[in-house]
Scaffold this motif. Structure first.
Motif, PDB file in Angstrom:
ATOM      1  N   GLY A  77       0.843  -1.194   0.000  1.00 56.06           N
ATOM      2  CA  GLY A  77       0.000   0.000   0.000  1.00 56.06           C
ATOM      3  C   GLY A  77       0.875   1.239   0.000  1.00 56.06           C
ATOM      4  O   GLY A  77       1.915   1.300  -0.663  1.00 56.06           O
ATOM      5  N   MET A  78       0.457   2.217   0.780  1.00 56.88           N
ATOM      6  CA  MET A  78       1.211   3.471   0.794  1.00 56.88           C
ATOM      7  C   MET A  78       2.352   3.442   1.797  1.00 56.88           C
ATOM      8  O   MET A  78       2.924   4.469   2.130  1.00 56.88           O
ATOM      9  CB  MET A  78       0.291   4.628   1.152  1.00 56.88           C
ATOM     10  CG  MET A  78      -0.610   5.032   0.021  1.00 56.88           C
ATOM     11  SD  MET A  78      -1.925   6.024   0.649  1.00 56.88           S
ATOM     12  CE  MET A  78      -1.022   7.315   1.449  1.00 56.88           C
ATOM     13  N   CYS A 114      -2.457   4.486   8.395  1.00 58.21           N
ATOM     14  CA  CYS A 114      -3.295   4.901   7.276  1.00 58.21           C
ATOM     15  C   CYS A 114      -4.735   5.083   7.745  1.00 58.21           C
ATOM     16  O   CYS A 114      -5.318   4.180   8.332  1.00 58.21           O
ATOM     17  CB  CYS A 114      -3.252   3.866   6.162  1.00 58.21           C
ATOM     18  SG  CYS A 114      -4.321   4.334   4.792  1.00 58.21           S
ATOM     19  N   LEU A 130      -7.143   6.455   5.515  1.00 57.05           N
ATOM     20  CA  LEU A 130      -7.959   6.755   4.332  1.00 57.05           C
ATOM     21  C   LEU A 130      -9.331   6.101   4.431  1.00 57.05           C
ATOM     22  O   LEU A 130     -10.353   6.713   4.141  1.00 57.05           O
ATOM     23  CB  LEU A 130      -7.244   6.268   3.067  1.00 57.05           C
ATOM     24  CG  LEU A 130      -6.021   7.073   2.614  1.00 57.05           C
ATOM     25  CD1 LEU A 130      -5.333   6.367   1.457  1.00 57.05           C
ATOM     26  CD2 LEU A 130      -6.439   8.463   2.195  1.00 57.05           C
ATOM     27  N   THR A 133      -9.011   0.682   9.446  1.00 51.70           N
ATOM     28  CA  THR A 133      -8.060  -0.416   9.251  1.00 51.70           C
ATOM     29  C   THR A 133      -7.391  -0.752  10.578  1.00 51.70           C
ATOM     30  O   THR A 133      -7.230  -1.917  10.937  1.00 51.70           O
ATOM     31  CB  THR A 133      -6.958   0.004   8.255  1.00 51.70           C
ATOM     32  OG1 THR A 133      -7.579   0.461   7.070  1.00 51.70           O
ATOM     33  CG2 THR A 133      -6.025  -1.144   7.948  1.00 51.70           C
ATOM     34  N   CYS A 154      -9.901  -2.532   5.868  1.00 50.44           N
ATOM     35  CA  CYS A 154      -9.753  -1.477   4.869  1.00 50.44           C
ATOM     36  C   CYS A 154     -10.759  -1.772   3.766  1.00 50.44           C
ATOM     37  O   CYS A 154     -10.878  -2.922   3.338  1.00 50.44           O
ATOM     38  CB  CYS A 154      -8.341  -1.491   4.312  1.00 50.44           C
ATOM     39  SG  CYS A 154      -8.160  -0.362   2.922  1.00 50.44           S
ATOM     40  N   CYS A 182      -6.149   3.698  -1.757  1.00 52.87           N
ATOM     41  CA  CYS A 182      -4.775   4.021  -2.146  1.00 52.87           C
ATOM     42  C   CYS A 182      -4.462   3.568  -3.562  1.00 52.87           C
ATOM     43  O   CYS A 182      -3.476   4.004  -4.144  1.00 52.87           O
ATOM     44  CB  CYS A 182      -3.791   3.418  -1.154  1.00 52.87           C
ATOM     45  SG  CYS A 182      -3.793   1.624  -1.145  1.00 52.87           S
TER      46      CYS A 182
HETATM   47  S1  SF4 Z   1      -6.022   2.431   1.941  1.00 55.51           S
HETATM   48 FE1  SF4 Z   1      -5.991   0.400   2.895  1.00 55.51          FE
HETATM   49  S2  SF4 Z   1      -4.606  -0.834   1.591  1.00 55.51           S
HETATM   50 FE2  SF4 Z   1      -4.229   1.345   1.155  1.00 55.51          FE
HETATM   51  S3  SF4 Z   1      -2.518   1.929   2.499  1.00 55.51           S
HETATM   52 FE3  SF4 Z   1      -4.439   2.463   3.548  1.00 55.51          FE
HETATM   53  S4  SF4 Z   1      -4.874   0.650   4.832  1.00 55.51           S
HETATM   54 FE4  SF4 Z   1      -3.365   0.013   3.302  1.00 55.51          FE
END
Ligand code: SF4
Length: 334
Positions: free
Chosen positions: A175-176, A182, A184, A193, A199, A239
């Motif tokens: 991922g990032m 994270c 997002l 997450t 996620c 992401c």
């Molecule tokens: S959006 Fe989900 S898969 Fe992408 S970096 Fe964040 S936790 Fe990981």
């Protein structure tokens, strides 16, 4: 080719059947989680009841493989008993190690179960010798799973300055590179997450076809991609969505759908002091687990014998047919 001691091959299992598949395909260790939010892959249909884990541990131990319990999400106030109970259950079932991210849970394991082997999850985001040694000194952590932000040279420097084993990811989703940090998916769905283990929850994913058979993928209220007819696409995560930005239209603004594949770097990783190689993917099918685990088994055995492995099959298993060595070698950042 230099010969080396074989590292431990650590493989994912989302179900008892996947665990058996991983063990049969040559895993030295399998990691898995209990059903519920205590692990970072809390998807419906995945994970183990206590009874299933008990049988699975027996299956693995009978075949000289070990089982690691991922209890690696972060409890929120008022919910810590769930995480503590999972730790207690893992100890009772004879899991070979528990993988912890939350510092309070690390303390709980050290205090209540001092003989239980403790690993520090990648979700803890510990990447400096100072951070890792803190967990070693305070809680007796025996192994750290390193975040995917370090080069091989940096891993070597960390190895030389810490008092525990290193486990490094070698294949699967990338991922990032912000493990444990994270947010997002929280922003878009309200599900975390890090605290709920999910996620992009399936309940929030929608596909909207148009008259040309293109599919707009939505997560919550947000369109995160538009897949053309005939185009292959992985499970939608924010992401790896395509967006219109001020710089460019319809492009992977965060990260392309691509898989980490460090097969070619295995000898360098071992030389840098990595003792366990981790494959990502507890959400993956048994067919995927069988192929990836057996390919890595062959690759490790070939390298250890001084031979060059054939890794063509692994490239076919990468996301979108694309692979990267990420930060380990030459990651470029936007
Ligand atoms: S959006 Fe989900 S898969 Fe992408 S970096 Fe964040 S936790 Fe990981």
């Amino acid at each position: 080719m230099t010969q080396f001691e074989k590292p431990e091959l650590v493989c994912p299992a989302g179900t008892p059947a996947s665990l058996r598949t991983a063990v049969d395909a040559g895993a030295d260790a399998v990691y898995c989680g209990f059903k519920g939010p205590t692990n970072a892959r809390n998807f419906s249909g995945l994970n183990f009841t206590k009874a299933e884990l008990s049988e699975s541990v027996k299956y693995a131990h009978d075949r000289d493989a070990i089982v690691l319990a991922a209890i690696n999400s972060f409890p929120t106030a008022g919910r810590t008993d769930l995480w503590k109970n999972s730790v207690d259950d893992a100890v009772e079932l004879g899991l070979d190690a528990v993988i912890i991210a939350d510092i309070g849970m690390a303390q709980y394991v050290a205090r209540e179960h001092p003989d239980q082997r403790l690993h520090l999850s990648v979700q803890a985001g510990a990447s400096s010798p100072e951070a890792i040694n803190y967990y070693v000194e305070q809680f007796g952590v025996k192994r750290v799973v390193l975040p995917r932000i370090l080069t091989v040279a940096e891993i070597k420097r960390v190895h030389d300055a810490i008092d525990c084993e290193i486990e490094a990811f070698v294949f699967g989703n990338i991922g990032m590179m912000a493990e444990g940090r994270c947010s997002l998916t929280n922003y878009v769905t309200g599900v975390s997450t890090n605290m709920d283990g999910v996620c992009s929850p399936a309940s929030h994913v929608e596909y909207e076809p148009d008259e040309n058979e293109n599919l707009t993928t939505r997560l919550g209220e947000f369109a995160i991609d538009c897949i053309s007819c005939g185009e292959t696409a992985g499970y939608p995560t924010i992401c790896k969505g395509r967006y219109d930005t001020a710089i460019k239209k319809n492009y992977y603004a965060f990260e392309e759908p691509i898989s980490l594949n460090l097969t070619r770097l295995l000898p360098d990783l071992i030389k840098a002091g990595v003792t366990a190689l981790k494959i990502e993917g507890r959400q993956r099918s048994r067919a995927y687990i069988r192929s990836v685990v057996s390919s890595f088994r062959e690759a490790i055995d070939a390298y250890a014998a001084g031979d060059e492995p054939d890794i063509s099959q692994l490239i076919a298993l990468t996301e979108g047919g694309k692979e990267t060595e990420g930060a380990f070698k030459s990651k470029t950042w936007r």
